[in-house]
Design a protein around this motif. Sequence first.
Motif, PDB file in Angstrom:
ATOM      1  N   ASN A   9       0.749  -1.285   0.069  1.00  0.00           N
ATOM      2  CA  ASN A   9      -0.032  -0.046   0.024  1.00  0.00           C
ATOM      3  C   ASN A   9       0.906   1.369  -0.051  1.00  0.00           C
ATOM      4  OD1 ASN A   9      -2.399   1.588   0.092  1.00  0.00           O
ATOM      5  ND2 ASN A   9      -2.684   1.420   2.303  1.00  0.00           N
ATOM      6  N   PHE A  10       2.076   1.187   0.816  1.00  0.00           N
ATOM      7  CA  PHE A  10       2.767   2.509   0.769  1.00  0.00           C
ATOM      8  C   PHE A  10       3.571   2.524  -0.522  1.00  0.00           C
ATOM      9  CE2 PHE A  10       7.275   3.993   1.780  1.00  0.00           C
ATOM     10  CZ  PHE A  10       6.680   5.309   2.190  1.00  0.00           C
ATOM     11  N   TRP A  11       3.760   1.424  -0.946  1.00  0.00           N
ATOM     12  CA  TRP A  11       4.696   1.625  -2.480  1.00  0.00           C
ATOM     13  C   TRP A  11       3.728   2.145  -3.526  1.00  0.00           C
ATOM     14  CZ3 TRP A  11       4.318  -0.691  -7.121  1.00  0.00           C
ATOM     15  CH2 TRP A  11       5.505  -0.574  -8.144  1.00  0.00           C
ATOM     16  N   ILE A  12       2.409   1.602  -3.594  1.00  0.00           N
ATOM     17  CA  ILE A  12       1.515   2.005  -4.530  1.00  0.00           C
ATOM     18  C   ILE A  12       1.183   3.499  -4.360  1.00  0.00           C
ATOM     19  CG2 ILE A  12      -1.039   1.786  -5.150  1.00  0.00           C
ATOM     20  CD1 ILE A  12      -0.485  -0.954  -4.596  1.00  0.00           C
ATOM     21  N   ARG A  13       0.978   3.989  -3.099  1.00  0.00           N
ATOM     22  CA  ARG A  13       0.849   5.329  -2.885  1.00  0.00           C
ATOM     23  C   ARG A  13       2.088   6.162  -3.113  1.00  0.00           C
ATOM     24  NH1 ARG A  13      -0.480   6.192   2.967  1.00  0.00           N
ATOM     25  NH2 ARG A  13       0.507   4.536   3.438  1.00  0.00           N
ATOM     26  N   ARG A  14       3.226   5.695  -3.089  1.00  0.00           N
ATOM     27  CA  ARG A  14       4.320   6.532  -3.618  1.00  0.00           C
ATOM     28  C   ARG A  14       4.647   6.569  -4.974  1.00  0.00           C
ATOM     29  NH1 ARG A  14      10.267   5.079  -1.295  1.00  0.00           N
ATOM     30  NH2 ARG A  14      10.986   6.872  -1.887  1.00  0.00           N
ATOM     31  N   LYS A  15       4.298   5.415  -5.430  1.00  0.00           N
ATOM     32  CA  LYS A  15       4.334   5.542  -7.085  1.00  0.00           C
ATOM     33  C   LYS A  15       3.092   5.610  -8.011  1.00  0.00           C
ATOM     34  CE  LYS A  15       8.525   3.994  -6.575  1.00  0.00           C
ATOM     35  NZ  LYS A  15       9.825   4.794  -6.744  1.00  0.00           N
ATOM     36  N   SER A  16       2.315   6.221  -7.233  1.00  0.00           N
ATOM     37  CA  SER A  16       0.810   6.523  -8.026  1.00  0.00           C
ATOM     38  C   SER A  16       1.035   7.380  -9.061  1.00  0.00           C
ATOM     39  CB  SER A  16      -0.211   7.009  -7.026  1.00  0.00           C
ATOM     40  OG  SER A  16       0.073   8.050  -6.493  1.00  0.00           O
ATOM     41  N   HIS A  17       1.803   8.234  -9.229  1.00  0.00           N
ATOM     42  CA  HIS A  17       1.872   9.264 -10.168  1.00  0.00           C
ATOM     43  C   HIS A  17       2.464   8.677 -11.588  1.00  0.00           C
ATOM     44  CE1 HIS A  17       6.088   8.879  -8.351  1.00  0.00           C
ATOM     45  NE2 HIS A  17       6.564   9.237  -9.557  1.00  0.00           N
ATOM     46  N   LEU A  18       3.169   7.432 -11.455  1.00  0.00           N
ATOM     47  CA  LEU A  18       3.512   6.760 -12.625  1.00  0.00           C
ATOM     48  C   LEU A  18       2.430   6.192 -13.351  1.00  0.00           C
ATOM     49  CD1 LEU A  18       6.642   4.758 -11.094  1.00  0.00           C
ATOM     50  CD2 LEU A  18       6.677   6.701 -12.289  1.00  0.00           C
ATOM     51  N   ALA A  19       1.145   5.673 -12.695  1.00  0.00           N
ATOM     52  CA  ALA A  19       0.086   5.011 -13.315  1.00  0.00           C
ATOM     53  C   ALA A  19      -0.438   6.367 -13.946  1.00  0.00           C
ATOM     54  CB  ALA A  19      -0.826   4.742 -12.378  1.00  0.00           C
ATOM     55  N   VAL A  20      -0.647   7.445 -13.512  1.00  0.00           N
ATOM     56  CA  VAL A  20      -1.274   8.670 -14.062  1.00  0.00           C
ATOM     57  C   VAL A  20      -0.439   9.062 -15.312  1.00  0.00           C
ATOM     58  CG1 VAL A  20      -1.818  11.175 -13.785  1.00  0.00           C
ATOM     59  CG2 VAL A  20      -2.369   9.569 -12.073  1.00  0.00           C
ATOM     60  N   ILE A  21       0.745   9.015 -15.274  1.00  0.00           N
ATOM     61  CA  ILE A  21       1.401   9.483 -16.217  1.00  0.00           C
ATOM     62  C   ILE A  21       1.582   8.477 -17.371  1.00  0.00           C
ATOM     63  CG2 ILE A  21       4.162   9.583 -17.181  1.00  0.00           C
ATOM     64  CD1 ILE A  21       4.714  10.976 -14.375  1.00  0.00           C
TER      65      ILE A  21
END
Length: 103
Positions: A9-21
């Motif tokens: 969950n922490f990793w997903i929240r931290r890397k969530s901008h990659l999905a948007v990009i």
Amino acid sequence: MSKKIKKLNFWIRRKSHLAVIAIGSLVIAMLFLNEDASWENNMQYQAHIKALNEEIKLCKDSARYYREQREKLLTGTDELEQIAREEFRMQKPTEDVYIIKHK
């Protein structure tokens, strides 16, 4: 197991901008590379629509002109005489008629 879920969950929240990009890049690529809905084709379609609308306007103006000419012919004799003389090269006995041909 709970610790792994928290890390994920922490990793997903931290890397969530990659999905948007990634999604944004995919949408932009679709706009430029997809042949059916590309930006270039859309501009060509809009130019074609504009040309057709101008042609419609020209045809409507032409139709209005010929409608007015028809009304003049049906109501007045002066216009009828003028067209008959121009089209069929008729002349009055006291007139001279000159025919000009274009090359």
